[in-house]
Design an enzyme around this catalytic site. Structure first.
Site, PDB file in Angstrom:
ATOM      1  N   HIS A 127      43.549  38.028 -42.977  1.00 47.91           N
ATOM      2  CA  HIS A 127      43.387  37.965 -41.514  1.00 47.91           C
ATOM      3  C   HIS A 127      42.092  37.200 -41.221  1.00 47.91           C
ATOM      4  O   HIS A 127      41.111  37.772 -40.744  1.00 47.91           O
ATOM      5  CB  HIS A 127      43.378  39.384 -40.928  1.00 47.91           C
ATOM      6  CG  HIS A 127      43.600  39.458 -39.441  1.00 47.91           C
ATOM      7  ND1 HIS A 127      44.581  40.227 -38.866  1.00 47.91           N
ATOM      8  CD2 HIS A 127      42.966  38.862 -38.405  1.00 47.91           C
ATOM      9  CE1 HIS A 127      44.540  40.107 -37.542  1.00 47.91           C
ATOM     10  NE2 HIS A 127      43.551  39.286 -37.234  1.00 47.91           N
ATOM     11  N   GLU A 172      48.659  34.978 -38.287  1.00 48.73           N
ATOM     12  CA  GLU A 172      48.518  33.861 -37.352  1.00 48.73           C
ATOM     13  C   GLU A 172      47.977  32.563 -37.952  1.00 48.73           C
ATOM     14  O   GLU A 172      46.891  32.105 -37.582  1.00 48.73           O
ATOM     15  CB  GLU A 172      47.608  34.276 -36.184  1.00 48.73           C
ATOM     16  CG  GLU A 172      48.140  35.449 -35.410  1.00 48.73           C
ATOM     17  CD  GLU A 172      47.403  35.682 -34.088  1.00 48.73           C
ATOM     18  OE1 GLU A 172      46.319  35.103 -33.897  1.00 48.73           O
ATOM     19  OE2 GLU A 172      47.917  36.445 -33.263  1.00 48.73           O
TER      20      GLU A 172
HETATM   21  C1  GBH Z   1      45.036  37.894 -32.241  1.00 45.47           C
HETATM   22  O1  GBH Z   1      44.851  36.585 -31.903  1.00 45.47           O
HETATM   23  C2  GBH Z   1      44.360  38.204 -33.541  1.00 45.47           C
HETATM   24  O2  GBH Z   1      45.299  38.370 -34.586  1.00 45.47           O
HETATM   25  C3  GBH Z   1      43.434  39.358 -33.482  1.00 45.47           C
HETATM   26  O3  GBH Z   1      42.582  39.355 -34.572  1.00 45.47           O
HETATM   27  C4  GBH Z   1      42.679  39.339 -32.185  1.00 45.47           C
HETATM   28  O4  GBH Z   1      41.668  40.295 -32.117  1.00 45.47           O
HETATM   29  C5  GBH Z   1      43.665  39.567 -31.072  1.00 45.47           C
HETATM   30  O5  GBH Z   1      44.749  38.720 -31.162  1.00 45.47           O
HETATM   31  C6  GBH Z   1      43.052  39.456 -29.689  1.00 45.47           C
HETATM   32  O6  GBH Z   1      42.521  38.209 -29.480  1.00 45.47           O
HETATM   33  O7  GBH Z   1      45.052  30.194 -23.443  1.00 45.47           O
HETATM   34  O8  GBH Z   1      44.029  31.890 -22.097  1.00 45.47           O
HETATM   35  O9  GBH Z   1      46.412  31.837 -22.303  1.00 45.47           O
HETATM   36  C7  GBH Z   1      45.377  36.207 -30.661  1.00 45.47           C
HETATM   37  C8  GBH Z   1      45.391  34.735 -30.469  1.00 45.47           C
HETATM   38  C9  GBH Z   1      44.887  33.020 -28.943  1.00 45.47           C
HETATM   39  C10 GBH Z   1      46.365  34.823 -28.240  1.00 45.47           C
HETATM   40  C11 GBH Z   1      44.890  32.481 -27.566  1.00 45.47           C
HETATM   41  C12 GBH Z   1      46.380  34.262 -26.843  1.00 45.47           C
HETATM   42  C13 GBH Z   1      45.982  32.316 -25.421  1.00 45.47           C
HETATM   43  C14 GBH Z   1      45.001  32.628 -24.343  1.00 45.47           C
HETATM   44  N1  GBH Z   1      45.487  34.264 -29.138  1.00 45.47           N
HETATM   45  N2  GBH Z   1      45.809  33.017 -26.683  1.00 45.47           N
HETATM   46  S1  GBH Z   1      45.130  31.583 -22.955  1.00 45.47           S
END
Ligand code: GBH
Length: 475
Positions: A127, A172
């Site tokens: 992770h 991811e």
């Molecule tokens: C996950 O990533 C991870 O696996 C985890 O470690 C983390 O803590 C958790 O989620 C919360 O972040 O462009 O404003 O619409 C999530 C990855 C990246 C999800 C960006 C949503 C879009 C936001 N993400 N995303 S936006």
């Protein structure tokens, strides 16, 4: 003020896998304990300006020392499964070679504690916390990292495999590619834009070789946790549609197609390094289930001046072939992400249509929201996180709709059990069902914790979170 009660949730199958998720770097702390080597994230948090609140994760929630208390919280919550991650550099301090048994001992204790509480351990092998020694040699830009990962996967599987019913290879891969090597919001902070593509291929290869290594060690029930979003088109023109399609390819198909169908989307294999055709055979090794992390949809059109110019505080490269747009008309979490439960049903139905019988049973391996609610002294110290309850209520209804329309979903894991180190945001974003006071490290279950406990109890009559003798929640 107490909000009106929510109408009862539709019922989920009795063997549905209710879970919570977390990851090593975000909760463990104890970064120097018992022979752990540094990871790319330890180094990244030390670079000035990388983490918004200037914090690091040397202590985080101190889960490494408090795991018993945290497992007890999960047992009282009544979850069937806990998705955690194994820190590669605890197990192999330099990412290859000698194994640090004391690091493995921690996961051994954690797994025993979970089993004793009747909670199925679901380890994610990687992770995001790449061992620093490997990162310094190119990290995921280097094909060797995939082979190192497979060797590490065998080591962990040999040690924990007798008690672990299901495994996750990677978390991811799209986010590391985009955020870590594409725009530099995450470790290792590279800004390679499309030159980051080998990172995608090498992680996919690591996944495939990891599946092989896990199978060789006798593991069953192997999956991945991939982030996916439905992509909505901003605008009406052919250019808008093409841009949205490109984004959908980058964020969804580039990862799911090779794994589920054994082929890259048309035109992309040529952009990948190495013996791609041969690699694809390993990458598409059959999976027992496919894990999806869902947060929100993306709204994408052709590049336009009104598109967003930064993502989570990082300026986007100016010449991207698409424009990202804010989704209006929806509530936002404290992170600013739109709350769109129906995006989850849309995503699942899209996946079913796109992959048909090539899609194994799905598990939602993450879904969650950041809200800053903390203990309210005027309310007996209660954490009344009503918006989190509404968020999960909405997403579970959306999930149920997709299941009613025939998508085979076997479980739902909330991100996260605890407030934790939220990467580049530091401690500013709180995703937990349990509040963590970062001064005292005290844990306070939020109202959403009690709500989720009731959802699980209702769905599994007779289970009150006590020890369940039979092997918990077979997928
Ligand atoms: C996950 O990533 C991870 O696996 C985890 O470690 C983390 O803590 C958790 O989620 C919360 O972040 O462009 O404003 O619409 C999530 C990855 C990246 C999800 C960006 C949503 C879009 C936001 N993400 N995303 S936006």
């Amino acid at each position: 003020m107490t909000p009106p009660p929510l109408p009862p949730l539709p019922s989920f199958p009795p063997d549905f896998l209710w879970g919570v998720s977390a990851s090593a770097f975000q909760i463990e702390g104890a970064v120097d304990a018992e022979g752990r080597g540094p990871s790319a994230w330890d180094a990244f948090t030390r670079e000035p300006g990388r983490i918004r609140d200037g914090s690091h994760a040397d202590v985080a929630t101190d889960h490494y020392h408090r795991y018993r208390e945290d497992v007890a919280l999960m047992a009282q919550l009544g979850v069937c499964a806990y998705r955690f991650s194994v820190s590669w550099s605890r197990v192999q301090p330099s990412g290859e070679g000698p194994v640090n048994q004391r690091g493995l001992d921690f996961y051994d204790r954690l797994v025993d504690e979970l089993c004793a509480a009747g909670i199925a351990p679901v380890p994610t092998l990687f992770h995001w916390d790449t061992p620093l020694a490997l990162e310094e040699r190119g990290g995921w830009l280097d094909r060797d990292t995939a082979y190192r990962f497979a060797a590490y996967a065998s080591v962990v599987a040999e040690r924990l495999g007798d008690r672990v019913p299901r495994w996750i290879t990677l978390n991811e891969p799209a986010e590391i590619t985009l955020l870590g090597y594409g725009i530099g919001e995450h470790a290792p902070g590279r800004r390679l834009v499309f030159d980051a593509l080998p990172v995608a291929h090498h992680q996919l290869l690591a996944h495939g070789l990891g599946v092989e290594a896990l199978r060789a060690a006798g593991a069953r029930e192997i999956g991945i946790a991939a982030s996916h979003s439905p992509v909505w088109t901003a605008g009406e023109t052919g250019e808008d549609r093409a841009a949205a399609e490109l984004y959908d390819t980058l964020m969804n198909r580039l990862f799911a197609d090779p794994i589920l169908t054994g082929a890259y989307p048309e035109g992309w294999a040529e952009l990948m390094p190495g013996p791609v055709a041969e690699d694809l055979k390993a990458i598409s090794a059959p999976l027992d289930w496919y894990g999806i992390n869902y947060y929100n949809p993306a709204l994408v059109g052709a590049p336009k001046p009104e598109a967003v110019t930064s993502l989570a505080g990082i300026d986007l490269p100016p010449d991207l072939p698409f424009g990202l747009h804010e989704i209006e008309g929806h509530e936002r979490t404290d992170f600013g992400w739109p709350v769109v439960p129906e995006g989850l049903s849309e995503l699942l139905l899209n996946f079913r249509t796109r992959y048909g019988d090539s899609l194994p049973p799905v598990v939602i391996t993450e879904n969650g929201c950041s809200y800053g609610d903390g203990p309210d002294p005027a309310n007996g110290g209660r954490v009344a996180d009503v918006r989190r309850i509404a968020y999960h209520d909405g997403h579970l209804r959306a999930l149920h709709r997709a299941m009613a329309e025939g998508v085979d979903v076997r479980g739902y894991f909330i991100w996260s059990i605890l407030d934790n180190f939220e990467w580049a945001e530091g401690y500013r974003q709180r995703f937990g069902l349990v509040h963590v006071d970062y001064e005292t490290l005290a844990r306070t279950p939020k109202d959403s914790y009690a709500w989720y406990r009731d959802v699980i109890r209702h769905s599994r009559p007779g289970s009150l979170g006590e020890v369940r003798p039979e092997s918990p929640g077979e997928v």
